[in-house]
Scaffold this motif. Structure first.
Motif, PDB file in Angstrom:
ATOM      1  N   ALA A  51       3.332  10.989  -8.773  1.00 46.69           N
ATOM      2  CA  ALA A  51       2.829  11.180 -10.128  1.00 46.69           C
ATOM      3  C   ALA A  51       1.988  12.444 -10.232  1.00 46.69           C
ATOM      4  CB  ALA A  51       1.996   9.961 -10.540  1.00 46.69           C
ATOM      5  N   VAL A  52       1.165  12.706  -9.202  1.00 42.71           N
ATOM      6  CA  VAL A  52       0.359  13.929  -9.209  1.00 42.71           C
ATOM      7  C   VAL A  52       1.257  15.162  -9.185  1.00 42.71           C
ATOM      8  CG1 VAL A  52      -1.273  15.289  -7.847  1.00 42.71           C
ATOM      9  CG2 VAL A  52      -1.646  12.835  -8.134  1.00 42.71           C
ATOM     10  N   HIS A  95       0.808  -1.218   0.000  1.00 43.50           N
ATOM     11  CA  HIS A  95       0.000   0.000   0.000  1.00 43.50           C
ATOM     12  C   HIS A  95       0.844   1.273   0.000  1.00 43.50           C
ATOM     13  CE1 HIS A  95       0.761   0.262   4.338  1.00 43.50           C
ATOM     14  NE2 HIS A  95       0.232   1.466   4.315  1.00 43.50           N
ATOM     15  N   GLY A 121       3.793   6.417  -4.840  1.00 48.46           N
ATOM     16  CA  GLY A 121       3.912   6.529  -6.290  1.00 48.46           C
ATOM     17  C   GLY A 121       2.819   7.399  -6.884  1.00 48.46           C
ATOM     18  N   ALA A 122       1.583   7.232  -6.383  1.00 48.88           N
ATOM     19  CA  ALA A 122       0.468   8.022  -6.896  1.00 48.88           C
ATOM     20  C   ALA A 122       0.663   9.506  -6.604  1.00 48.88           C
ATOM     21  CB  ALA A 122      -0.838   7.530  -6.290  1.00 48.88           C
ATOM     22  N   MET A 123       1.132   9.826  -5.416  1.00 45.36           N
ATOM     23  CA  MET A 123       1.317  11.228  -5.046  1.00 45.36           C
ATOM     24  C   MET A 123       2.482  11.848  -5.803  1.00 45.36           C
ATOM     25  SD  MET A 123       0.438  11.158  -0.974  1.00 45.36           S
ATOM     26  CE  MET A 123      -1.034  10.241  -0.424  1.00 45.36           C
ATOM     27  N   VAL A 152       2.345   2.145  -3.439  1.00 41.95           N
ATOM     28  CA  VAL A 152       1.262   2.602  -4.318  1.00 41.95           C
ATOM     29  C   VAL A 152       0.869   4.036  -3.975  1.00 41.95           C
ATOM     30  CG1 VAL A 152      -1.163   2.265  -4.934  1.00 41.95           C
ATOM     31  CG2 VAL A 152       0.371   0.294  -4.796  1.00 41.95           C
ATOM     32  N   LEU A 153       0.688   4.322  -2.681  1.00 43.71           N
ATOM     33  CA  LEU A 153       0.306   5.671  -2.275  1.00 43.71           C
ATOM     34  C   LEU A 153       1.379   6.691  -2.630  1.00 43.71           C
ATOM     35  CD1 LEU A 153      -1.239   4.939   1.266  1.00 43.71           C
ATOM     36  CD2 LEU A 153      -2.476   5.717  -0.765  1.00 43.71           C
TER      37      LEU A 153
END
Length: 251
Positions: free
Chosen positions: A245-246, A235, A241-243, A238-239
């Motif tokens: 990317a934003v 988790h 990496g997502a942030m 993933v978290l």
């Protein structure tokens, strides 16, 4: 194969392979709560929100509750595994998975937080506590007062000797170490002991509290609880990496 506690605990046997949906669901609650906490922590780290995770009671109390629930569930799981006749060989196989994941957490945190990397966090603590609670399981109801002693001892037996990185894993510290996650043996061993003691009692007297089928809304949590270690390890990448990317898209 039977598990027999030698001190004040009724003999309890559980068929191998039996699922304990309600225990899995409770573990699922802990893991989702932890993921939400980490999401907020990551949002703060990347500047999406501004708050103090080290002093604000909203976050410090939540962390205590999350870790307590996580370790209590680990103790409950130990009671079930022992009642199912888990061999030491199988125990060490599972232990190696936890310890290996703890090493990966240390490596990952060192890359991201080189000045405050995690050298004895929740998974490191669980790896050590699993061994100690398994050895202590035959004590039966004595686990309750021993757990209380473990919880209270850090408040009465602090010493500067335990402030170094080589010794602060014990928990008898006079100052908190600089690290992103810290779950020392004391007081947290006491919480896992209580989970083990509660599990032994429930298996003997209220087995349905653990083994009953989870309510339909809780079934996804039960499924997640069966894969808690995998979710724990996945988790955060993933978290994060997502942030990242934003943030990259905003530039």
């Amino acid at each position: 194969m039977r598990y027999r506690s030698k001190v004040n605990t009724p003999q309890v046997t559980v068929p191998q392979g039996e699922r304990f949906d309600r225990l899995d669901a409770l573990r699922g609650v802990a893991i989702v709560w932890m993921a939400c906490f980490h999401a907020a922590y990551d949002l703060n780290h990347f500047g999406f929100i501004r708050t103090n995770f080290y002093s604000d009671p909203v976050w410090t109390v939540q962390r205590i509750c999350i870790v307590s629930l996580f370790l209590f569930c680990a103790g409950l799981g130990q009671s079930v595994a022992l009642a199912q006749g888990q061999s030491w060989r199988r125990f060490w196989r599972r232990w190696a998975q936890v310890a290996g994941c703890a090493v990966l957490v240390s490596i990952g945190s060192w890359i991201m937080f080189p000045r405050s990397w995690i050298y004895f966090g929740v998974l490191h603590g669980i790896a050590l506590m699993l061994i100690l609670t398994r050895l202590a399981a035959p004590l039966g109801r004595w686990l309750w007062p021993l757990g209380l002693a473990a919880v209270l001892l850090p408040h009465f037996a602090q010493h500067p000797f335990f402030d170094s990185r080589l010794t602060n894993w014990v928990g008898l510290i006079t100052r908190k170490p600089v690290t992103e996650d810290y779950a020392p043996l004391l007081p947290w061993l006491g919480v896992m002991m209580w989970g083990l003691a509660a599990g032994q009692w429930m298996l003997a007297h209220r087995r349905g509290w653990l083994a009953g089928a989870a309510l339909r809304p809780m079934q996804p949590l039960a499924l997640l609880g069966r894969w808690s270690l995998s979710f724990y390890m996945i988790h955060q990448p993933v978290l994060i990496g997502a942030m990242m990317a934003v943030l990259a898209l905003k530039r």
